[in-house]
Design a protein around this motif. Structure first.
Motif, short mmCIF file in Angstrom:
data_model
loop_
_atom_site.label_atom_id
_atom_site.label_comp_id
_atom_site.label_asym_id
_atom_site.label_seq_id
_atom_site.Cartn_x
_atom_site.Cartn_y
_atom_site.Cartn_z
N SER A 93 -20.35 -61.43 -0.39
CA SER A 93 -20.95 -61.95 0.83
C SER A 93 -22.11 -61.06 1.28
CB SER A 93 -19.90 -62.02 1.93
OG SER A 93 -20.49 -62.34 3.18
N VAL A 94 -21.85 -59.76 1.36
CA VAL A 94 -22.87 -58.83 1.87
C VAL A 94 -24.10 -58.78 0.97
CG1 VAL A 94 -23.34 -56.39 2.34
CG2 VAL A 94 -21.21 -57.42 3.15
N GLN A 95 -23.87 -58.72 -0.33
CA GLN A 95 -25.01 -58.57 -1.23
C GLN A 95 -25.75 -59.88 -1.47
OE1 GLN A 95 -24.58 -55.95 -4.59
NE2 GLN A 95 -22.95 -54.80 -3.61
N THR A 96 -25.09 -61.01 -1.30
CA THR A 96 -25.81 -62.28 -1.34
C THR A 96 -26.78 -62.36 -0.16
OG1 THR A 96 -23.99 -63.43 -2.44
CG2 THR A 96 -25.57 -64.79 -1.26
N ARG A 101 -36.76 -53.31 8.73
CA ARG A 101 -36.22 -52.88 10.03
C ARG A 101 -34.89 -53.58 10.33
NH1 ARG A 101 -42.02 -53.63 12.96
NH2 ARG A 101 -43.07 -51.88 11.92
N MET A 102 -34.81 -54.85 10.00
CA MET A 102 -33.56 -55.57 10.25
C MET A 102 -32.43 -54.99 9.40
SD MET A 102 -32.70 -59.61 9.93
CE MET A 102 -31.11 -60.24 10.45
N ILE A 143 -31.00 -62.51 -0.24
CA ILE A 143 -31.76 -63.62 0.35
C ILE A 143 -32.51 -63.20 1.61
CG2 ILE A 143 -30.00 -64.54 1.92
CD1 ILE A 143 -32.28 -66.59 -0.45
N LEU A 144 -32.17 -62.02 2.16
CA LEU A 144 -32.75 -61.60 3.43
C LEU A 144 -34.27 -61.51 3.43
CD1 LEU A 144 -31.82 -60.92 6.28
CD2 LEU A 144 -31.69 -58.51 5.62
N PRO A 145 -34.91 -60.97 2.36
CA PRO A 145 -36.39 -60.97 2.38
C PRO A 145 -36.97 -62.37 2.48
CG PRO A 145 -35.55 -59.58 0.61
CD PRO A 145 -34.38 -60.33 1.15
N TYR A 146 -36.37 -63.33 1.78
CA TYR A 146 -36.84 -64.71 1.83
C TYR A 146 -36.63 -65.30 3.22
CZ TYR A 146 -36.59 -64.23 -3.27
OH TYR A 146 -36.75 -63.81 -4.56
N PHE A 147 -35.49 -64.94 3.85
CA PHE A 147 -35.18 -65.45 5.18
C PHE A 147 -36.17 -64.93 6.21
CE2 PHE A 147 -32.99 -65.04 9.29
CZ PHE A 147 -32.54 -66.34 9.48
N ALA A 187 -32.47 -74.33 1.98
CA ALA A 187 -31.66 -73.62 0.98
C ALA A 187 -31.47 -72.16 1.39
CB ALA A 187 -32.33 -73.71 -0.39
N ILE A 188 -32.52 -71.54 1.89
CA ILE A 188 -32.43 -70.15 2.35
C ILE A 188 -31.41 -70.02 3.47
CG2 ILE A 188 -33.70 -68.32 3.57
CD1 ILE A 188 -36.20 -69.24 1.96
N ARG A 189 -31.39 -70.94 4.40
CA ARG A 189 -30.43 -70.91 5.51
C ARG A 189 -28.99 -71.10 5.02
NH1 ARG A 189 -31.62 -75.15 9.77
NH2 ARG A 189 -30.10 -73.92 10.98
N MET A 190 -28.79 -71.98 4.05
CA MET A 190 -27.45 -72.21 3.51
C MET A 190 -26.91 -70.95 2.81
SD MET A 190 -26.29 -75.19 4.28
CE MET A 190 -24.95 -75.33 3.10
N ILE A 191 -27.80 -70.27 2.10
CA ILE A 191 -27.38 -69.08 1.36
C ILE A 191 -27.03 -67.94 2.30
CG2 ILE A 191 -28.13 -67.33 -0.30
CD1 ILE A 191 -29.89 -69.53 -1.58
N ILE A 192 -27.69 -67.88 3.45
CA ILE A 192 -27.45 -66.77 4.37
C ILE A 192 -26.32 -67.06 5.36
CG2 ILE A 192 -28.92 -67.31 6.40
CD1 ILE A 192 -30.09 -64.41 5.95
N GLY A 193 -25.84 -68.31 5.42
CA GLY A 193 -24.82 -68.66 6.41
C GLY A 193 -23.52 -69.16 5.83
#
Length: 466
Positions: free
Chosen positions: A258-261, A283-284, A265-269, A421-427
């Protein structure tokens, strides 16, 4: 009371030993953190590979990393030398780890997708071989330096603090480099250089600082030195019948998958969905890791009072709420984004501490059943499953972005399908994983009282045999 019992009940780990052990984590945390946060982005938006091809490179490297885990773990359990079972591997792997880390972030000397895939795949294979040779024996040391239930949590807290600290340092270094240099290729090559040098130096500091304690423990002989008559396949089969180990393996896998996924994806988000610059991403990430580092002190204290699994059950819901918040976040809500990062860090701290501090207790249970100490193969199987899962997750991330129409190096707006897709991967995806891990943490049976009984029975058997 036997001399062995007296040593382990009265002799606590010194601060210098715990500090030196923690420093060794930098050999893994710096290279692995920049890989998780930046490597997929580096391959697609700096080296120019298609997301699917980049995902294949990551997958091949991670699969090989997973394959060599049980082999090196099994071999380190059987290694006999005047320096013990773990240290020869750590020494021999340290220099190749640093060099391959540097090369991994260098633009390939040739052009073309095929050549680049071959180049980065070869370097990745060397890197992950050295990484396992260093980090797996290093991890197994946590079960050998002390048998005390709470001391292990304390020791892992030091390791986790350096893991988080290493992540923060890597992000700060990245932000500084990104702000000083405009050339992206130069940015990432310098980042790899810094990580490679620190990785090599830190493991030697750890070796020098923990070896005296290791020799003291070895003197009292609770770490069985007899070779197992079982093959590696038989060892693995027997270990997989250990229910507490299954729980730890799933807790660890779900937590870090979960954490590493999210990290991948965080840079894309941040850049594509939120429409912010790279500096906001780093920073985030620092907000998340900084909060986790601060909360490490609190959760370590709570663990001494309530136990390991209880703090996990208390902490992980914070991360679940944060992941839901990221999924619902809208562009322009920058302050809320940073608040969510803080909430995520509260729970992530327990994901750093709990699985690794549970695992040595499981090794003790195995010793009670078999009469052997097999830290290497136990730690290898946990790490192997995690690496296979992450390899599959990163491949899936690349494939999902590819299928959703993500445009590498885009200077304009990404298609709506890619943003969704980016939102689905991060949530939703990481939330599901954490819920599974939460369930198995609830089922985990080794409390402090149970562990004390395990050690009592081990000592009773040892006295009988002696």
């Amino acid at each position: 009371m036997s001399s062995e019992q007296e040593f382990h009940t009265q002799t606590k780990l010194s601060f210098s030993t715990k500090l030196a052990y923690g420093v060794g984590e930098l050999s893994g945390s710096l290279p692995s953190n920049i890989l998780v946060f930046f490597f997929l982005f580096f391959l697609t938006d700096v080296a120019g590979l298609k997301p699917g091809m980049a995902g294949i490179i990551v997958m091949i490297g991670k699969i090989w990393d997973a394959i060599n885990d049980p082999l090196i773990g099994w071999l380190s359990d059987r290694t006999r030398s005047r320096f013990g079972r773990r240290y020869p591997w750590m020494i021999l792997g340290s220099i190749p780890l640093g060099l391959s880390c540097i090369l991994l972030w260098t633009i390939s000397p040739g052009d073309g997708q095929t050549f680049q895939v071959i180049y980065y795949t070869i370097i990745a294979l060397v890197f992950y071989t050295a990484f396992t040779a260093v980090l797996l024996p290093y991890s197994a040391l946590s079960a050998e330096l002390t048998q005390d239930y709470n001391e292990r949590t304390n020791l892992i807290s030091f390791r986790s603090a350096f893991s988080i600290g290493g992540s923060i340092v890597s992000l700060i270094v990245a932000e500084v480099i990104f702000s000083l240099f405009d050339n992206q290729a130069k940015q990432y090559s310098l980042l790899g250089l810094v990580a490679g040098i620190i990785a090599t130096i830190s493991i030697f500091i750890s070796i020098l600082g923990t070896y005296k304690r290791y020799k003291e423990v070895h003197k009292y002989g609770y770490n069985s030195q007899k070779n197992s008559s079982l093959s590696i396949k038989e060892n693995i089969f027997l270990i997989l019948t250990n229910f507490p180990f299954i729980c730890v393996m799933i807790i660890y896998l779900c937590s870090w998958l979960s954490v590493q996924t999210i990290a991948a994806i965080l840079p894309y988000f941040v850049i594509n969905y939120m429409g912010l610059t790279e500096e906001h991403f780093t920073r985030m990430a620092i907000f998340v890791q900084g909060t986790a580092l601060i909360m490490m002190i609190f959760w370590n204290y709570m663990s001494q009072r309530f136990g390991k699994k209880t703090i996990y059950l208390m902490g992980i819901p914070f991360t679940i709420v944060a992941e839901l918040g990221l999924f619902l976040l809208q562009p322009g809500q920058v302050i809320l984004m940073y608040i969510i990062a803080i909430i995520a860090g509260i729970g992530i701290a327990t994901a750093y501490i709990v699985p690794w501090s549970m695992l040595p207790d499981v090794v003790d249970l195995d010793q009670l059943k078999t009469g052997e100490r097999r830290e290497g193969i136990f730690f290898a199987l946990v790490v192997q499953l995690q690496k296979i899962g992450i390899a599959g997750a990163l491949l899936l991330v690349g494939k999902i972005l590819d299928s959703a129409g993500y445009i590498p190096k885009s200077t304009g707006q990404q298609p709506e399908t890619a943003l969704w897709a980016i939102r689905m991967i991060i949530g939703p995806i990481p939330i599901t994983l954490l819920i599974i891990g939460f369930f198995f943490a609830y089922l985990y049976p080794i409390t402090q009282a149970v562990h004390q009984d395990i050690l009592f029975q081990i000592n009773q058997k040892n006295e009988t045999y002696n």
